[in-house]
Write a protein that holds these residues in place. Structure first.
Motif, mmCIF file in Angstrom:
data_model
loop_
_atom_site.group_PDB
_atom_site.id
_atom_site.type_symbol
_atom_site.label_atom_id
_atom_site.label_comp_id
_atom_site.label_asym_id
_atom_site.label_seq_id
_atom_site.Cartn_x
_atom_site.Cartn_y
_atom_site.Cartn_z
ATOM 1 N N GLY A 129 0.730 -1.125 0.106
ATOM 2 C CA GLY A 129 0.007 -0.067 0.057
ATOM 3 C C GLY A 129 0.951 1.007 0.239
ATOM 4 O O GLY A 129 0.409 2.372 -0.198
ATOM 5 N N THR A 130 2.201 1.196 0.445
ATOM 6 C CA THR A 130 2.819 2.304 0.453
ATOM 7 C C THR A 130 3.527 2.729 -0.979
ATOM 8 O O THR A 130 3.295 2.090 -1.781
ATOM 9 C CB THR A 130 3.947 2.035 1.497
ATOM 10 N N ALA A 131 4.003 4.090 -0.666
ATOM 11 C CA ALA A 131 4.661 4.391 -2.232
ATOM 12 C C ALA A 131 6.006 4.330 -2.027
ATOM 13 O O ALA A 131 6.868 4.914 -2.679
ATOM 14 C CB ALA A 131 4.100 5.850 -2.254
ATOM 15 N N GLN A 132 6.761 3.842 -0.803
ATOM 16 C CA GLN A 132 8.058 3.874 -0.419
ATOM 17 C C GLN A 132 8.892 3.036 -1.432
ATOM 18 O O GLN A 132 8.543 1.728 -1.417
ATOM 19 C CB GLN A 132 8.100 3.479 0.918
ATOM 20 N N LEU A 134 0.947 1.378 -11.580
ATOM 21 C CA LEU A 134 0.350 2.395 -10.847
ATOM 22 C C LEU A 134 1.541 3.417 -10.254
ATOM 23 O O LEU A 134 1.456 4.731 -10.380
ATOM 24 C CB LEU A 134 -0.524 1.963 -9.559
ATOM 25 N N ALA A 135 2.417 3.045 -9.424
ATOM 26 C CA ALA A 135 3.698 3.557 -8.882
ATOM 27 C C ALA A 135 4.195 4.251 -10.046
ATOM 28 O O ALA A 135 4.766 5.552 -9.736
ATOM 29 C CB ALA A 135 4.197 2.759 -8.120
ATOM 30 N N LEU A 153 4.322 10.921 -7.000
ATOM 31 C CA LEU A 153 5.618 10.407 -6.661
ATOM 32 C C LEU A 153 6.437 11.519 -7.636
ATOM 33 O O LEU A 153 5.953 11.728 -8.696
ATOM 34 C CB LEU A 153 5.796 8.793 -6.995
ATOM 35 N N PRO A 154 8.051 11.310 -7.328
ATOM 36 C CA PRO A 154 8.706 11.964 -8.046
ATOM 37 C C PRO A 154 9.182 11.169 -9.174
ATOM 38 O O PRO A 154 8.953 9.939 -9.236
ATOM 39 C CB PRO A 154 9.982 12.365 -7.163
ATOM 40 N N VAL A 209 -5.621 14.861 -8.241
ATOM 41 C CA VAL A 209 -4.900 14.139 -7.230
ATOM 42 C C VAL A 209 -4.957 14.687 -5.991
ATOM 43 O O VAL A 209 -5.018 16.147 -5.815
ATOM 44 C CB VAL A 209 -3.379 14.433 -7.933
ATOM 45 N N GLY A 210 -5.262 14.107 -5.001
ATOM 46 C CA GLY A 210 -5.487 14.322 -3.606
ATOM 47 C C GLY A 210 -4.210 14.096 -2.812
ATOM 48 O O GLY A 210 -3.544 12.823 -3.005
ATOM 49 N N VAL A 211 -4.373 14.863 -1.741
ATOM 50 C CA VAL A 211 -3.508 14.308 -0.613
ATOM 51 C C VAL A 211 -3.913 14.645 0.656
ATOM 52 O O VAL A 211 -4.553 15.820 1.012
ATOM 53 C CB VAL A 211 -1.883 14.900 -0.749
#
Lengths: 877, 489
Positions: free
Chosen positions: A317-320, A353-354, A360-361, B234-236
């Motif tokens: 679930g994380t974007a890390q 997705l990521a 995300l950068p 896009v939401g945060v």
């Protein structure tokens, strides 16, 4: 020298950092290491300055203490400084521990015989286990920090010496369960566990109850660290690679090791303990833990990877970046055992997705995209190690990952690669679709070309366009529907902006013939159909040098003739000549000879004229293959930036004479036909085909007139050649000829070889007397015999005879010179010795083992030679 | 998973070297391992000077560097990630993780625990993602709340000390450097057991939780039949939880209004302890259907001390907030332009600001302009060849506004006028920037009652004003140029 001030140190450190190598080579370099160690104990310097000194030792120990004894001494000094610190809070304890560890590990001093290692290890273990080490170790407020630091230091030592702390597994487990900072202990335990498992597996040993032993660091007779496990040198470090589990076959036999049920249970308990607490770790540390445990358990019996599963949903679930990467490592390590097909599909979708998530950068997007194309699939179809679109990732999921002109170059290329892979796969499906990926690809490339066609546009755009085109050609080389429009588009791009010629040249060098051939043809047509004199002449000539070939030579020459009038400076002339050179290489042609001759007279620059003349001469004198070799790229200098230098080198290789071992044998053959002077018959045998062979002879001393060279156009192995070498002796004496051979190999190289010296014997100089008008006979001989004296000399020699007898000896050696004879009893022999001597022999009354020979000559110097000759005759039979 | 070295380099065009190494750190113990692991393929870390030069060259950041150089511009030198091979003194150092952000180049060299030939795939190198995390961490630290050069310098000066704590031996312990900084200053005598490493100490004081949602919309409108318009929200969700206890538990639920567009592509903060599988699978890359999960979206977590982004999401709302139309017609030396904008009725007509930028690329300066706007004012930047239409705080009642005008351009001088590789000929765009206060396009909200807190005391829960910053781009093309169109669906 007393302690330096803060400012002096700041200056010194600044100068050192600017260029460590220059500083250490300078006058100040020598004392830096020792000054630093001593000033750490100075009371005049602030702690802040001392920390900056220690930071330097953390970064540059190899420069400060270049060998192991120096590193050992430095570590000892650092430990002394640590012990001597007053028991109040200090910012120095932590960096001192780090510095001592660094000095030992980086300086190669870490080992069982090192005194500093023997002091540091128990200190670190004591700190890590949270024991009170007495007043030297500062106030209680620092204990937690130092405990964590000690764990970090131990982890670094274990990283450098895998297996070193194998004996501490039980201790570390206990610490993690009861006290102590979670993260440092977890990471240390995981690393030691991984290393110990590897080392033990290699040794064929089991964990030997290490997991349950609760040895204390106080040392009950044996120390918890184990240098034998850590092995000698860096052996274990090497064995750990490679780091990607999937890249390795069968887990190096780890599976073969049969653990005891108890050991299996304990191992599982440790892993579960570590994973349960992993949530308390920072994300990057969690990722490290997962990599380590994945490595440790891969291929190990009785260790179901299901242990990891409870963590996965949280991690996915994380974007890390680090966490997703660690999940991929687990995927690679355990494959289907941990990830079902559905799991794999989910993981792929999270990655896709990521790779495009707006939150995300961009560097993260690119890395995820790389992960997608290198995804460790359960059932990969293609060859491993090659980038491919995963099977479960359909075009639908990739919709958002397609490239657009608005992307930065890195993203555009990464996404373009994916698009190419999808296009290659879905060829059949998309027939008839209007908005197909193929069509989109074409439009995108068109856009890129239009962007790079902009006059004055940045180089980066052109680079992007050609890199994209290359990527497409590489992925879709077998798809003419893609290549044809690409070829036409690129040809148009050149038309619009000839300044891109360097890109075209580079591109043509890289792509295969399926695109290169038609593109070359189109570009050539474009260039030669132009007037010679437009502003882009430089580029046209550069382009033409790459694309010319046998076809359309007349048009090419027409263009070059027109261009020559505009080649007003050196560089343009050179560019023009490069085209000529390429034409020469491609096979010349009639018109080219004339053109080169014109250039040789017409060009302004003498260098240009010389070049033109050289090409002209080469073309006129060398046959096709040799010309090709003379001009072809040299293997000796593959990548030189300057074409001039490269060309020079090519010529140097092709035209300069190379020294070589002689590939031929030269010997003196049988006496041949008569001539006016002495002639040496030579026999020539080659071991390999030789062209344009030239033999050069040199006589030692001044006995003979200089000899002319002998030329052989072609020498073939197995077919010896006979050669005549006329000799012009100045005195009738034997000699030795120095022989050198100059020839061209089938590869076109001109070589030079020194042959063994060739002896010219006394007998080689013998010439018969010309027949007098009255014929030879006893009268003629007697006349000669009488004429030798009184100026000459007379002698008698015993000439031994072999079993064949006199007749055989004469017929073999003296036959041509016999002027009167009564075989088999007597022979009169008259020999002319150039330039102007004579030798007369009278052989008669032969006995069983020899014959007495009476000899006369008009040149007394000949006598000893004649004597030797006669005495040697029987041996020569 | 360790790093061999890390650099921060400021890009300074116009100076002799075009850059300055602001910070660098080497890890000799890792270097020693690299020597063993890489074997014959080992290349030592260069000194700062040569590294700077090689990196700037590779990233194309040197001044006047326009010639074709094969080692960088060759068609086979394809870089598809931010990982490079740098030629330094006849050898190539690889992998160098590097990117440029806000004028600073962040770079590091991860340890590769195997031979470098053949080049192993990046995915197999654990140090790559760790390197990225380190660089992202440095970037966050330097730019969070930093306003000027002096503050940047202060933070740069803190780095040697900070890395001594967060990355003492090249293996990263925490990418959150602010957390490390707090940890350095926070020395507790008795740290409780099971203290998370990402949380130094504990909060003491009045409990409170605040949650805010910010959405951005990005839209591309083409007004072309064969190119579909695109818009995406896009939401945060940002949280700050001041709660006592080592590990307080909090659950926040996000809800949508009836028929609201579902949240997709949800990425959560690592402190979230578990996640509903419906949240995990709700993604924009799959085709939508009516059965899509539409909340409530529950996020149980144990908060860190600092303010953090609990989650990010995207959403596909039915219509873009503003519909636009842009037309451009070249008439000899003049350009006729028309822009129409219409605010959708469902959108709150209350802007903090709203302006449309109309740039003209690859042309000379504006020499003459005649125009008419139905609303707002037009600002002209002649030298920059740019028009800015300031619309203000509200659209008029009709919700529709328009601009028409005729622009004349002077002669083009290459250096001054803006260059753009896409806006050629009849291809151009108008870009709309606006911010609407107290409004989300998705209607997504976290109401106070949905927040559950398992911690001592009853916390005050606030959901401060929401805001939305947006960009909207209207593209046109007469066919002579290539519109950066979205790929086929």
């Amino acid at each position: 020298m007393g302690p330096l001030s803060r400012e002096t140190w700041a200056q010194r450190l600044g100068a050192f950092r600017a260029s460590p190598s220059a500083f250490m080579a300078g006058p100040e370099g020598e004392g830096l290491g020792s000054d630093l160690l001593s000033d750490l104990r100075s009371e005049k310097l602030s702690e802040h300055t001392k920390v900056s000194l220690l930071t330097l030792t953390l970064e540059f120990p190899a420069q400060l203490w270049p060998d192991a004894p120096a590193a050992e001494a430095a570590a000892s000094s650092l430990l002394d400084t640590l012990v001597l610190l007053p028991p109040r809070p200090s910012a120095l304890r932590r960096p001192l521990l780090l510095a001592a560890t660094t000095a030992l590990a980086a300086g190669g001093a870490l080992g069982p015989t090192s005194g500093a290692s023997g002091r540091l290890l128990p200190l670190l273990l004591g700190l890590a286990s949270g024991r009170d080490l007495g007043r030297g170790f500062g106030p209680a407020s620092e204990q937690h920090l130092l405990q964590a630091t000690a764990c970090e230091c131990l982890r670094e030592l274990e990283s450098c010496k895998p297996g070193l702390l194998g004996g501490c597994l039980g201790l570390l487990r206990g610490l993690l369960r009861h006290e102590g900072p979670v993260q440092p202990l977890s990471l240390l335990l995981a690393l030691v566990l991984r290393n110990t498992l590897e080392v033990q597996a290699r040794a064929g040993a089991s964990l030997q109850g290490l997991l349950v032993a609760s040895n204390s660091p106080t040392g009950d007779g044996h120390s918890p660290w184990d240098w034998t496990l850590a092995g000698e040198g860096d052996a274990h470090l090497q064995a750990q690679a490679p780091s990607w589990p999937a890249a390795e076959e069968g887990g190096r036999g780890l599976a073969a090791l049969e653990p005891s049920p108890e050991e299996t249970r304990e191992l599982r308990a440790v892993v579960a303990q570590l994973l349960d607490a992993s949530y308390l770790l920072t994300p990057v540390a969690q990722a490290q833990l997962l990599w380590l445990l994945g490595w440790a358990l891969r291929g190990r019996r009785g260790q179901p990877p299901a242990l990891f599963k409870p963590q996965l949903v949280r991690l996915l679930g994380t974007a890390q970046l680090a966490l997703l990467h660690a999940v991929l490592a687990l995927k690679a390590a355990f494959g289907e055992a941990m990830f079902t097909t559905q799991d794999e599909a989910l993981l792929l979708r999270r990655l896709a997705l990521a790779a495009q998530h707006p939150a995300l950068p961009p560097p993260a997007h690119l890395f995820y995209l790389h992960c997608l194309l290198s995804f460790p699939e359960n059932w990969p179809l293609g060859p491993t190690g090659e980038e491919a679109a995963p099977l479960l990732l359909g075009p639908q999921q990739c919709r958002g990952l397609l490239p657009s002109l608005l992307h930065d170059p890195l993203s555009l290329l990464a996404r373009l690669h994916l698009l190419c892979l999808l296009s290659a796969e879905n060829e059949e499906e998309e027939e008839g679709q209007v908005q197909s990926p193929r069509r989109y690809l074409e439009e995108l490339l068109g856009g890129l070309r239009q962007m790079s066609a902009l006059e004055g546009g940045p180089r980066a755009l052109a680079t992007l366009c050609f890199q994209a085109s290359y990527l497409v050609v590489r992925c879709l080389a077998g798809h003419p529907t893609v290549l044809t429009p690409l070829t036409h588009g690129l040809a148009q791009l050149y038309q619009a902006r000839p300044a891109l010629a360097p890109h075209f040249v580079d591109f043509l060098d890289r792509v295969g013939p399926e695109l290169g051939k038609p593109l070359k043809g189109m570009l050539r047509e474009q260039v030669v159909s132009r007037e010679g004199g437009d502003g882009a002449l430089r580029w046209h000539l550069q382009m033409l040098a790459t694309v010319v070939d046998r076809d359309a030579q007349s048009a090419t020459l027409r263009f070059l003739r027109a261009a020559a009038a505009h080649c007003t400076d050196w560089s343009l002339e050179q560019a023009l000549l490069r085209v000529c050179r390429a034409l020469l290489w491609a096979g010349g042609g009639d018109g080219l000879v004339d053109f080169l001759q014109e250039l040789a007279g017409q060009l302004e620059d003498p260098d240009g004229r010389d070049h033109a003349r050289l090409y002209y001469i080469l073309l006129a004198h060398l046959a096709g293959p040799k010309l090709g070799v003379a001009l072809g790229p040299s293997l000796a200098a593959p990548a030189l930036t300057s074409s001039l230098v490269a060309e020079n080198q090519d010529f140097a290789t092709a035209l300069t004479v190379q020294a070589a071992l002689p590939p031929l044998r030269l010997s003196v053959g049988p006496r041949g036909a008569e001539g006016p002077g002495p002639v040496l018959q030579l026999q020539l045998e080659a071991q390999e085909p030789l062209y344009s062979l030239e033999l050069r002879f040199r006589v030692e001393g001044q006995l003979y007139a200089p000899l002319g060279a002998v030329h052989v156009p072609y020498l073939c192995p197995g077919r010896p050649r006979l050669l005549r070498l006329p000799l012009q002796p100045r005195r009738p004496a034997p000699t030795r000829l120095d022989v050198r051979a100059l020839y061209t190999t089938p590869a076109g190289l001109t070589c030079h070889a020194q042959l063994p010296p060739l002896p010219v014997d006394f007998a080689n100089l013998f010439l018969p007397f010309p027949r007098p008008p009255g014929g030879t006979g006893p009268g003629f001989f007697e006349e000669l015999w009488a004429s030798c004296l009184p100026q000459g000399a007379e002698s008698r020699v015993w000439c031994p005879l072999g079993p064949q007898g006199l007749e055989a000896l004469v017929s073999r050696h003296l036959e041509p010179f016999v002027v009167a004879a009564q075989p088999p009893a007597s022979y009169s022999v008259a020999i002319r010795l150039p330039p102007a001597s004579r030798l007369l022999l009278r052989l008669e009354a032969a006995q069983a083992d020899g014959v007495p020979v009476a000899l006369r000559t008009d040149d007394w110097a000949v006598l000893p030679l004649a004597g030797d000759y006669l005495r040697g005759l029987s041996a020569a039979v | 998973m360790a790093q061999r070295a890390v650099w921060l380099i400021s890009h300074e065009p116009g100076t002799p070297l075009c850059g300055i190494v602001r910070f660098s750190r080497r890890y000799p113990t890792v270097e020693k391992r690299a020597k063993v692991f890489n074997g014959a393929t080992y290349v030592p870390i260069p000194e700062d000077g040569p590294f700077l030069k090689a990196l700037l060259f590779k990233l194309r950041l040197l001044d006047g560097d326009t010639d074709f150089v094969e080692s960088r511009d060759g068609c086979s030198r394809i870089n598809k990630t931010s990982v490079y091979g740098l030629p330094v003194e006849s050898e190539e150092i690889w992998p160098v993780v590097a990117f440029l952000k806000n004028g600073i180049i962040y770079a590091c060299v991860p340890l590769v625990e195997q031979t470098l030939s053949p080049c192993p795939p990046l995915i197999s190198i654990s140090g790559i993602s760790q390197g990225f995390e380190l660089l992202f961490g440095l970037q966050d630290f330097l730019y969070s709340g930093q306003k000027n050069e002096a503050e940047l310098n202060t933070k740069l000066n803190q780095l040697p000390d900070l890395l001594l704590h967060s990355c003492p031996f090249g293996t990263l312990l925490d990418a959150n450097l602010q957390n490390t900084l707090d940890g350095v200053n926070f020395a507790s005598v008795s740290q409780p057991q099971k203290q998370p490493a990402w949380k130094v100490g504990a909060y003491k004081g009045k409990p409170q939780v605040s949650i805010s949602i910010t959405e951005k919309v990005k839209s591309m409108q083409y007004d072309k039949r064969d190119i579909a318009d695109m818009w995406q929200v896009v939401g945060v969700v940002t949280c700050k939880c001041d709660l006592e206890g080592v590990m307080p538990n909090v659950t926040i639920s996000l809800s949508l209004p009836t028929n609201g567009s579902p949240l997709q592509d949800i990425l959560v903060h690592p402190c979230v302890t578990s996640l509903d599988s419906a949240i995990l699978t709700s993604s924009s890359i799959d085709s939508m259907d009516d059965s899509a999960f539409s909340g409530p979206y529950k996020f149980p977590f144990s908060p860190p001390l600092e303010s953090f982004n609990l989650c990010y999401y995207t959403s596909q709302v039915p219509v873009p907030p503003i519909l636009g139309f842009y037309q451009m017609k070249e008439e000899e030396v003049q350009l006729k332009v028309t822009v129409n904008l219409k605010l959708h009725e469902s959108v709150k007509n209350n802007f903090e600001f709203c302006e449309a930028h109309i740039p003209f690329y690859n042309r000379g300066p504006i020499t003459h302009l005649e125009y008419k706007v139905s609303f707002g004012q037009l600002e002209i930047f002649r030298e920059k060849s740019l028009l800015i239409w300031i619309i203000g705080q509200k659209f008029p009642k009709s919700m529709e506004i328009n601009l028409s005008g005729t622009v004349t351009f002077g002669a083009k001088t290459h250096e001054k006028q803006p260059f753009d590789q896409i806006c050629i000929g009849g291809t151009a765009y108008v870009k709309l920037h606006f911010r609407i206060l107290d409004y989300t396009l998705t209607g997504c909200y976290a109401d106070q009652h949905s927040v559950q807190v398992f911690a001592p005391g009853k916390p005050k829960i606030s959901t401060p004003p929401l805001s939305k910053v947006s960009k909207l781009q209207l593209w046109i093309s007469d066919g002579s140029g290539h519109i950066p169109s979205p790929p086929p669906g």
